[in-house]
Enzyme design. Structure first.
Site, mmCIF file in Angstrom:
data_model
loop_
_atom_site.group_PDB
_atom_site.id
_atom_site.type_symbol
_atom_site.label_atom_id
_atom_site.label_comp_id
_atom_site.label_asym_id
_atom_site.label_seq_id
_atom_site.Cartn_x
_atom_site.Cartn_y
_atom_site.Cartn_z
ATOM 1 N N HIS A 18 -30.784 -2.170 1.948
ATOM 2 C CA HIS A 18 -32.061 -2.850 2.237
ATOM 3 C C HIS A 18 -32.219 -4.090 1.354
ATOM 4 O O HIS A 18 -32.628 -5.145 1.831
ATOM 5 C CB HIS A 18 -33.259 -1.927 1.927
ATOM 6 C CG HIS A 18 -33.345 -0.679 2.741
ATOM 7 N ND1 HIS A 18 -33.411 0.569 2.177
ATOM 8 C CD2 HIS A 18 -33.417 -0.473 4.082
ATOM 9 C CE1 HIS A 18 -33.512 1.491 3.115
ATOM 10 N NE2 HIS A 18 -33.514 0.881 4.294
ATOM 11 N N LYS A 42 -43.392 11.377 9.810
ATOM 12 C CA LYS A 42 -42.165 11.438 9.013
ATOM 13 C C LYS A 42 -42.435 12.104 7.673
ATOM 14 O O LYS A 42 -43.335 11.696 6.948
ATOM 15 C CB LYS A 42 -41.630 10.023 8.783
ATOM 16 C CG LYS A 42 -40.221 9.830 9.273
ATOM 17 C CD LYS A 42 -39.731 8.431 9.002
ATOM 18 C CE LYS A 42 -38.383 8.201 9.681
ATOM 19 N NZ LYS A 42 -37.918 6.834 9.525
ATOM 20 N N ARG A 91 -26.015 -1.791 10.807
ATOM 21 C CA ARG A 91 -24.802 -1.277 10.182
ATOM 22 C C ARG A 91 -23.734 -0.940 11.206
ATOM 23 O O ARG A 91 -22.575 -1.219 11.038
ATOM 24 C CB ARG A 91 -25.118 -0.002 9.374
ATOM 25 C CG ARG A 91 -25.894 -0.244 8.117
ATOM 26 C CD ARG A 91 -26.561 0.999 7.614
ATOM 27 N NE ARG A 91 -27.627 1.415 8.508
ATOM 28 C CZ ARG A 91 -28.481 2.382 8.254
ATOM 29 N NH1 ARG A 91 -28.372 3.073 7.150
ATOM 30 N NH2 ARG A 91 -29.429 2.679 9.112
HETATM 31 P P1 ADP Z 1 -36.666 3.158 9.481
HETATM 32 O O1 ADP Z 1 -37.505 4.226 8.880
HETATM 33 O O2 ADP Z 1 -37.422 2.175 10.336
HETATM 34 O O3 ADP Z 1 -35.359 3.609 10.095
HETATM 35 P P2 ADP Z 1 -35.291 2.337 7.102
HETATM 36 O O4 ADP Z 1 -36.095 2.278 5.851
HETATM 37 O O5 ADP Z 1 -34.294 3.429 7.206
HETATM 38 O O6 ADP Z 1 -36.305 2.256 8.260
HETATM 39 O O7 ADP Z 1 -34.524 0.964 7.329
HETATM 40 C C1 ADP Z 1 -35.161 -0.264 7.535
HETATM 41 C C2 ADP Z 1 -34.175 -1.291 8.068
HETATM 42 O O8 ADP Z 1 -33.090 -1.441 7.167
HETATM 43 C C3 ADP Z 1 -33.527 -0.922 9.406
HETATM 44 O O9 ADP Z 1 -33.367 -2.104 10.160
HETATM 45 C C4 ADP Z 1 -32.177 -0.401 9.015
HETATM 46 O O10 ADP Z 1 -31.227 -0.562 10.048
HETATM 47 C C5 ADP Z 1 -31.858 -1.306 7.851
HETATM 48 N N1 ADP Z 1 -30.876 -0.736 6.942
HETATM 49 C C6 ADP Z 1 -30.905 0.478 6.365
HETATM 50 N N2 ADP Z 1 -29.803 0.659 5.570
HETATM 51 C C7 ADP Z 1 -29.074 -0.483 5.682
HETATM 52 C C8 ADP Z 1 -27.804 -0.916 5.136
HETATM 53 N N3 ADP Z 1 -27.093 -0.131 4.344
HETATM 54 N N4 ADP Z 1 -27.355 -2.155 5.474
HETATM 55 C C9 ADP Z 1 -28.093 -2.926 6.298
HETATM 56 N N5 ADP Z 1 -29.261 -2.581 6.859
HETATM 57 C C10 ADP Z 1 -29.753 -1.378 6.554
#
Ligand code: ADP
Length: 152
Positions: A18, A42, A91
């Protein structure tokens, strides 16, 4: 007009994946709002306050990034803060399929929105909040997957 992008997510917890997307996005937009969705369906490991505090710590030295929280549809939140862009990270192909569906729905609800995807750097493509939670739950060292500001 200022180019404002919202980076929405649950950040339970924020990972280096992130952090990387937000810092790269901060070079493309005038302002990034990292917005923690208050999604009552969630079950999170960290409370809203903890996730918010972690994000503030990680981005305290990135001037055009600010942290916020919201409890509505993402498109409504974007309208409220005058953001015309939603930033998301990709990803894998599975991420793409999921993001495409959400993106199409969001654009249908608000036609002036653009959804901008940044492809994960290869070294972060296997990092997820889910694996970090598993490591922490079993007492492992999650530092390799966490932003430096949160290392224990
Ligand atoms: P959600 O609860 O909406 O799935 P997350 O907090 O898991 O949200 O993720 C928010 C954003 O960050 C999403 O677009 C997700 O694809 C992206 N993301 C999460 N981990 C990674 C990573 N390792 N590399 C790139 N983007 C990521």
């Amino acid at each position: 007009m200022k180019k404002i992008a919202v980076f929405p997510g649950s950040f339970d917890p924020i990972t280096i994946g992130h952090e990387s997307i937000v810092k790269r996005g901060a070079k493309l937009f005038d302002e990034i709002i990292v917005a923690v969705g208050d999604n009552s369906t969630k079950q999170c490991m960290y409370s809203m306050e903890e996730r918010y505090a972690q994000l503030e710590e990680v981005f305290k030295d990135t001037p055009n990034v600010r942290i916020d929280r919201y409890k509505s549809l993402t498109v409504e939140y974007c309208r409220k803060v005058n953001a015309r862009y939603i930033l998301r990270g990709l990803r894998t192909a599975a991420d793409f399929e999921y993001e495409r569906t959400i993106g199409v729905l969001n654009m249908t609800m608000e036609s002036s929105l653009e959804i901008v995807f940044l492809i994960s750097l290869p070294e972060y493509s296997a990092v997820s909040s889910t694996i970090v939670r598993e490591i922490i739950k079993f007492g492992g060292n999650a530092n390799p997957f966490l932003p430096k500001a949160l290392h224990k």
